[in-house]
Design a protein around this motif. Structure first.
Motif, PDB file in Angstrom:
ATOM      1  N   ILE A 300       0.842  -1.198   0.000  1.00 39.59           N
ATOM      2  CA  ILE A 300       0.000   0.000   0.000  1.00 39.59           C
ATOM      3  C   ILE A 300       0.877   1.247   0.000  1.00 39.59           C
ATOM      4  O   ILE A 300       0.661   2.190  -0.754  1.00 39.59           O
ATOM      5  CB  ILE A 300      -0.954   0.006   1.221  1.00 39.59           C
ATOM      6  CG1 ILE A 300      -2.024  -1.060   1.053  1.00 39.59           C
ATOM      7  CG2 ILE A 300      -1.601   1.373   1.381  1.00 39.59           C
ATOM      8  CD1 ILE A 300      -2.914  -1.237   2.266  1.00 39.59           C
ATOM      9  N   GLU A 303       2.472   1.865  -3.322  1.00 44.92           N
ATOM     10  CA  GLU A 303       1.565   2.419  -4.331  1.00 44.92           C
ATOM     11  C   GLU A 303       1.395   3.919  -4.158  1.00 44.92           C
ATOM     12  O   GLU A 303       1.106   4.632  -5.106  1.00 44.92           O
ATOM     13  CB  GLU A 303       0.197   1.731  -4.239  1.00 44.92           C
ATOM     14  CG  GLU A 303       0.312   0.250  -4.512  1.00 44.92           C
ATOM     15  CD  GLU A 303      -0.793  -0.230  -5.421  1.00 44.92           C
ATOM     16  OE1 GLU A 303      -1.329   0.586  -6.166  1.00 44.92           O
ATOM     17  OE2 GLU A 303      -1.085  -1.437  -5.379  1.00 44.92           O
ATOM     18  N   ASP A 304       1.560   4.374  -2.911  1.00 46.76           N
ATOM     19  CA  ASP A 304       1.420   5.804  -2.651  1.00 46.76           C
ATOM     20  C   ASP A 304       2.740   6.548  -2.839  1.00 46.76           C
ATOM     21  O   ASP A 304       2.791   7.768  -2.731  1.00 46.76           O
ATOM     22  CB  ASP A 304       0.918   6.037  -1.213  1.00 46.76           C
ATOM     23  CG  ASP A 304      -0.499   5.519  -1.043  1.00 46.76           C
ATOM     24  OD1 ASP A 304      -1.169   5.348  -2.084  1.00 46.76           O
ATOM     25  OD2 ASP A 304      -0.928   5.292   0.097  1.00 46.76           O
ATOM     26  N   ASN A 530      -8.325   0.512   0.253  1.00 47.77           N
ATOM     27  CA  ASN A 530      -7.329   1.268  -0.496  1.00 47.77           C
ATOM     28  C   ASN A 530      -7.563   1.128  -2.000  1.00 47.77           C
ATOM     29  O   ASN A 530      -7.483   2.107  -2.747  1.00 47.77           O
ATOM     30  CB  ASN A 530      -5.940   0.732  -0.131  1.00 47.77           C
ATOM     31  CG  ASN A 530      -4.839   1.663  -0.558  1.00 47.77           C
ATOM     32  OD1 ASN A 530      -4.397   1.586  -1.692  1.00 47.77           O
ATOM     33  ND2 ASN A 530      -4.440   2.561   0.322  1.00 47.77           N
ATOM     34  N   TRP A 531      -7.898  -0.072  -2.409  1.00 53.66           N
ATOM     35  CA  TRP A 531      -8.185  -0.340  -3.830  1.00 53.66           C
ATOM     36  C   TRP A 531      -9.353   0.538  -4.293  1.00 53.66           C
ATOM     37  O   TRP A 531      -9.320   1.138  -5.356  1.00 53.66           O
ATOM     38  CB  TRP A 531      -8.513  -1.835  -3.972  1.00 53.66           C
ATOM     39  CG  TRP A 531      -8.925  -2.285  -5.329  1.00 53.66           C
ATOM     40  CD1 TRP A 531      -8.102  -2.694  -6.322  1.00 53.66           C
ATOM     41  CD2 TRP A 531     -10.264  -2.387  -5.838  1.00 53.66           C
ATOM     42  NE1 TRP A 531      -8.841  -3.055  -7.417  1.00 53.66           N
ATOM     43  CE2 TRP A 531     -10.164  -2.866  -7.156  1.00 53.66           C
ATOM     44  CE3 TRP A 531     -11.527  -2.119  -5.316  1.00 53.66           C
ATOM     45  CZ2 TRP A 531     -11.279  -3.086  -7.956  1.00 53.66           C
ATOM     46  CZ3 TRP A 531     -12.641  -2.333  -6.099  1.00 53.66           C
ATOM     47  CH2 TRP A 531     -12.508  -2.812  -7.409  1.00 53.66           C
ATOM     48  N   GLU A 533     -10.435   3.349  -2.879  1.00 56.64           N
ATOM     49  CA  GLU A 533     -10.080   4.774  -2.856  1.00 56.64           C
ATOM     50  C   GLU A 533      -9.318   5.167  -4.117  1.00 56.64           C
ATOM     51  O   GLU A 533      -9.561   6.222  -4.697  1.00 56.64           O
ATOM     52  CB  GLU A 533      -9.219   5.079  -1.629  1.00 56.64           C
ATOM     53  CG  GLU A 533     -10.065   5.441  -0.420  1.00 56.64           C
ATOM     54  CD  GLU A 533      -9.272   5.338   0.876  1.00 56.64           C
ATOM     55  OE1 GLU A 533      -8.062   5.624   0.864  1.00 56.64           O
ATOM     56  OE2 GLU A 533      -9.870   4.938   1.886  1.00 56.64           O
ATOM     57  N   ARG A 534      -8.391   4.296  -4.515  1.00 61.56           N
ATOM     58  CA  ARG A 534      -7.601   4.637  -5.696  1.00 61.56           C
ATOM     59  C   ARG A 534      -8.457   4.686  -6.955  1.00 61.56           C
ATOM     60  O   ARG A 534      -8.120   5.352  -7.919  1.00 61.56           O
ATOM     61  CB  ARG A 534      -6.436   3.657  -5.868  1.00 61.56           C
ATOM     62  CG  ARG A 534      -5.213   4.090  -5.070  1.00 61.56           C
ATOM     63  CD  ARG A 534      -4.032   3.189  -5.316  1.00 61.56           C
ATOM     64  NE  ARG A 534      -4.185   1.918  -4.601  1.00 61.56           N
ATOM     65  CZ  ARG A 534      -4.303   0.754  -5.208  1.00 61.56           C
ATOM     66  NH1 ARG A 534      -4.286   0.676  -6.523  1.00 61.56           N
ATOM     67  NH2 ARG A 534      -4.424  -0.342  -4.498  1.00 61.56           N
ATOM     68  N   ARG A 535      -9.580   3.982  -6.942  1.00 59.03           N
ATOM     69  CA  ARG A 535     -10.469   4.014  -8.095  1.00 59.03           C
ATOM     70  C   ARG A 535     -11.599   5.026  -7.922  1.00 59.03           C
ATOM     71  O   ARG A 535     -12.501   5.084  -8.746  1.00 59.03           O
ATOM     72  CB  ARG A 535     -11.048   2.622  -8.330  1.00 59.03           C
ATOM     73  CG  ARG A 535     -10.134   1.800  -9.170  1.00 59.03           C
ATOM     74  CD  ARG A 535     -10.352   0.319  -9.009  1.00 59.03           C
ATOM     75  NE  ARG A 535      -9.237  -0.394  -9.610  1.00 59.03           N
ATOM     76  CZ  ARG A 535      -8.022  -0.485  -9.087  1.00 59.03           C
ATOM     77  NH1 ARG A 535      -7.772   0.088  -7.926  1.00 59.03           N
ATOM     78  NH2 ARG A 535      -7.052  -1.125  -9.699  1.00 59.03           N
TER      79      ARG A 535
END
Lengths: 659, 260
Positions: A300, A303-304, A530-531, A533-535
């Protein structure tokens, strides 16, 4: 008596055959080396072996003054605290039997153990645990004294049966000074076949049973393990797993006392990550889910991270995947890869291990559940010597160990030194050796049922030995069922495959006596959140997120990938998951859906969610359900949701590729 | 309970405060006894925060006076209040977002630091010893509030409920005799409110700190306070134990009646 001053081969001599004798021997031989550390008020405090021995003696005499006698059981409840470990040894000095209990259990769950073990005296960590015991004291007439370690918040408790551990030790120390021979005689009376500890099994089936392990059994297991991995008195371990669990008892107590290494207690459950970085343990144990959480967090955060860092990370992780595990195992690797790996060590693996607090780790173990091959490879590829072991409470968690350099991802290793393994006709794994349990406490029936005439303990796990003698576990023997078409159905096997996806936290597969396999899935809030949020998928909470069509699609893709893998293997191709749903609440030990060690309680779940199972097999597209949930403080609430049921793609069996 | 409520420690007499033509507080008198938990309640705009601001000297009332342990203050200011042992938390958290939890709580020790600038700048003997002692005190507070796991985390990265707890920690670092809490539970969920209530009771119980708090959550107020004063449009309309206040018809119509 000759003992090397430090490093390897410092195991205490065989004449130290009980834990109190081991402790006193360490106090003599390496009296000024640290035995225990604990972070208190932000600063690491340490106790040497000599100091630890003094405290334990004081505690033992204090307990004796309260009337604790040979054969009595001492309840121990709390997080990993030095004085709670010492309490175990204090009880053993008097010939008593410590009974550690899960500190996060609610009061009612504790009553069973308190009653079953007939506990008169309990040593607990703090106000929280005292309150729990006070709540159920009426139901446990045997409970006469409660001793607390941390007095905070207990000033106004006026019950006369409550005692502070400080006062107990102080009184005991005076007693010990005046009658030093009293305790020495008690210790001299201790025998290796005395029961050293009682650990209650988590109870995947029926009521928990108290497993009685002797000094001899635990010491044999600890000695074997220490010798296998060359653990010595300079090693460091971080103890953060429940004291009631056999693994913690083996690693943080038995092995520490055999090898004389230092046990470090974290400040609190929330600070383990920080404490681990500060201590830098050399020997580490964690169940797969901890390794999984760490990896998820790393991913995570990557990815950020910025684009450059991300590219560097992925480039070097590819290098590690290619050659990291081989380098660790000492296998030949091309010069170019070696060079790249060294660069990676400098830029990625080194800093990453530092963040995880794993820089100094020589040996790390995992057990308790199957670990995903990708997860396992990840840690080994960055140079962490992660290995699997296999064992249960009844065998002191000591049956199989993976030897350095000969790791097979899908096996749990070779039989440990001194352990014999046999596979029964029905595939069940049978073990024999010095580490077997003495008995189940006051349950001769259960003892007779689990140890056969030849002295083999029946593990209840199904498995087989491969051509190199490595043990492979398939499933719980009793969980292995059959579909109506006769195909073998191993639910754990499927569930583990599902749980290897970071998005899936828990899965329950059904299929015994049914025409097809269906499954419940629990999403992992952190990873899926998190998945989402990123989308840019908005959600309000767990229930909402678990019901999003996008999330269902994500899970469906995971399931179809598993189906594709299952299709490759003729043995299990028939057990592809046909239909599934995503549960609206997390399966939780507080709701009895999981055991305290987080194993799925299959039967309970299939009864509780019968309506969902009917919907799965009844071909429905959705089903409404309302479930009661218990909060940590004992209050109850309800969650309700209308769950979508989905069909997954089924792949044709790949004949001939089964191997 | 071992905690015994003592004599009047803080007495407000005829306090009136206005901003231009707006009367924020009109002739308000009430007292606070040592070791008690005193709540101020009232609808929005009733003058609760103004009342706290008067007590610790942010606002200077046009009329009336504050008697603190027998000493009369007609002109209180925040520095005097702090020296006199009054600490407060804020409705809108007032912490240094970029600094760690530890450093934020350390700022609460400022008044207690005796070493001079030079000593501190070069960490000379006295300054170092002093800092260690202060650090030990701050660690006790961290332990008390159970925030060990975020000791080194910048406050800005913490969720709201934890920031509130750090704010309380900073106030506690002053070792205050009187603690003013401005809506300590605003915007919290049930669990966070329970935690905060427990901490407030623990502070009161273990350190004997007198607490004056403003709170909107009636359940919390009635549960934890010893006495309650009720304001409405800058006037005092009720004062007494939670039960008395609950039974006061004026209060019911002004506040409780409107919201329940």
């Amino acid at each position: 008596m000759t003992v090397a001053s430090s490093g390897q081969a410092t195991l205490a001599p065989d004449s130290q055959d009980t834990f109190p004798r081991l402790l006193l021997a360490h106090a003599r031989v390496r009296g000024d080396r640290p035995a225990m550390r604990e972070k208190d008020l932000g600063i690491w405090q340490s106790w040497t072996w000599a100091e630890a021995a003094r405290e334990v003696r004081g505690m033992a005499c204090g307990l004796a003054e309260l009337g604790f006698k040979r054969g009595d059981r001492l309840g121990i409840i709390g997080d990993n605290r030095p004085r709670l470990y010492w309490a175990m040894c204090a009880a053993q000095m008097l010939g008593g039997i410590p009974v550690p209990m899960y500190q996060d259990a609610v009061a009612q769950e504790m009553t069973f153990v308190l009653q079953d073990a007939g506990i008169h005296i309990a040593i607990v960590e703090d106000q929280e645990q005292v309150d729990k015991l006070l709540e159920v004291k009426d139901q446990c007439p045997d409970l006469l004294h409660i001793i607390y370690d941390d007095p905070r918040g207990l000033r106004h408790y006026s019950q006369t049966f409550l005692h502070g551990l400080d006062e107990l030790i102080a009184a005991g120390t005076i007693h010990d000074r005046n009658h030093a021979d009293f305790l020495d005689q008690e210790i001299a009376q201790g025998q290796p076949d005395d029961t050293a500890i009682m650990l209650y099994t988590s109870g995947t089936t029926g009521k928990p049973k108290g497993v009685c392990q002797t000094h001899g059994a635990l010491i044999a297991a600890a000695r074997g393990g220490c010798g296998f991995d060359q653990l010595g008195d300079t090693d460091e371990v971080l103890s953060y797993l429940p004291m009631a669990w056999v693994g913690d008892n083996l690693f943080s107590y038995a092995q520490a006392l055999v090898a004389g290494f230092t046990v470090n207690c974290p400040e609190s459950g929330d600070t383990v990550m920080t404490d681990m970085r500060e201590i830098g343990p050399t020997f580490y144990f964690a169940p797969p889910r901890v390794f999984e959480n760490l990896l998820t967090q790393v991913m995570i955060r990557m990815e950020d991270a910025g684009a450059l860092k991300r590219r560097m990370f992925h480039a070097f992780m590819d290098v590690a995947k290619r050659c990291g595990a081989d380098i660790l195992d000492g296998k030949p690797v091309a010069g170019k890869d070696r060079f790249l790996y060294a660069l990676g060590q400098l830029f990625v693996y080194g800093p990453l291990k530092n963040v995880l607090g794993m820089t100094r780790i020589r040996v790390a173990y995992t057990a308790g559940a199957a670990i995903g091959p990708d997860l396992f490879r990840f840690y080994r590829s960055i140079g962490i010597n992660l290995k699997q072991l296999y064992g249960q409470t009844e065998t002191c968690a000591y049956v199989c160990l993976q030897p350095d350099g000969k790791i097979k991802f899908d096996s749990v290793g070779l039989p440990a030194p001194g352990v014999e393994i046999k596979i029964a006709a029905n595939g069940e794994i049978l073990v024999r050796g010095p580490m077997l349990l003495k008995e189940y406490y006051q349950r001769p029936d259960a003892t007779a049922e689990s140890i056969n005439a030849e002295g083999y303990f029946m593990t209840g796990d199904a498995g087989f030995l491969d051509e190199d003698g490595h043990l492979k576990i398939i499933d719980r023997a009793k969980d292995v069922g059959k579909l109506t078409n006769g195909a073998m159905f191993a639910p754990n096997y499927i569930e583990n495959k599902l749980k290897f996806f970071p998005y899936i936290k828990e899965a329950v597969a059904f299929g015994h006596d049914r025409a097809m396999v269906c499954a419940f899935v629990n999403i992992d809030m952190g990873a899926v959140g998190n998945w989402a949020e990123r989308r840019g998928i908005p959600y309000s909470g767990y229930v909402d997120l678990a019901g999003k069509p996008e999330v269902l699609q994500l899970i469906q893709e995971c399931i179809e990938q598993v189906n594709a893998e299952l299709a490759h293997d003729a043995m299990v191709a028939a057990t592809q998951v046909h239909r599934f749903l995503v549960l609206h609440k997390e399966l939780d030990p507080d709701d009895d859906e999981l055991t305290r060690t987080r194993k799925v309680r299959r039967n309970f779940i299939s009864e509780k969610y019968a309506v969902l199972i009917d919907a799965l097999y009844g071909g429905k597209q959705n089903q409404f359900i309302e479930t009661e949930v218990k909060f940590e403080d004992g209050r109850k609430g309800k969650v309700a949701a209308d769950l979508q049921i989905r069909d997954a793609r089924i792949f044709p069996t790949m004949q001939g590729r089964a191997a | 309970m071992a905690r015994e409520i003592g004599d009047i420690i803080l007495d407000l007499k005829g306090v009136s405060l206005s901003f231009g033509g707006v009367k924020a507080l009109t002739d308000i008198s009430f007292d606070v006894r040592e070791h008690e938990i005193r709540a101020i309640i009232g609808p929005n705009g009733a003058g609760k925060s103004s009342m706290l601001n008067v007590i610790n000297g942010v606002y200077r009332p046009q009329e009336g006076e504050i008697v603190l342990r027998g000493e009369h203050f007609s002109k209180m200011n925040p520095y005097k209040a702090a020296c006199a042992g009054i600490a407060r938390t804020f409705q809108n958290i007032a912490l240094f977002k970029g600094m760690s939890v530890l450093d934020n709580i350390m700022t609460g020790r400022t008044l207690k630091m005796k070493a001079n600038l030079l000593q501190q700048a070069f960490r000379l003997g006295a300054a170092e010893r002093e800092e260690l002692a202060h650090r030990a005190k701050v660690e006790e507070i961290i332990d008390f509030l159970e925030i060990q796991h975020i000791r080194k985390t910048p406050v800005g990265r913490l969720p709201y409920g934890l920031q509130k707890r750090v704010d309380l920690g900073r106030a506690l670092a002053m070792e205050p005799q009187i603690l003013l809490l401005d809506e300590p539970m605003a915007g919290m969920n049930v669990e966070e409110k329970q935690d905060m209530s427990r901490f407030i009771l623990d502070v009161n119980d273990q350190f004997g700190t007198t607490i004056v708090l403003i709170e909107h959550d009636m359940g919390v107020v009635m549960d934890i306070s010893d006495r309650v004063v009720v304001l409405d449009y800058g006037k005092k309309i009720g004062d007494g134990t939670p039960d008395e206040v609950r039974a006061n018809p004026e209060v019911i119509s002004a506040y409780l009646g409107a919201s329940h």
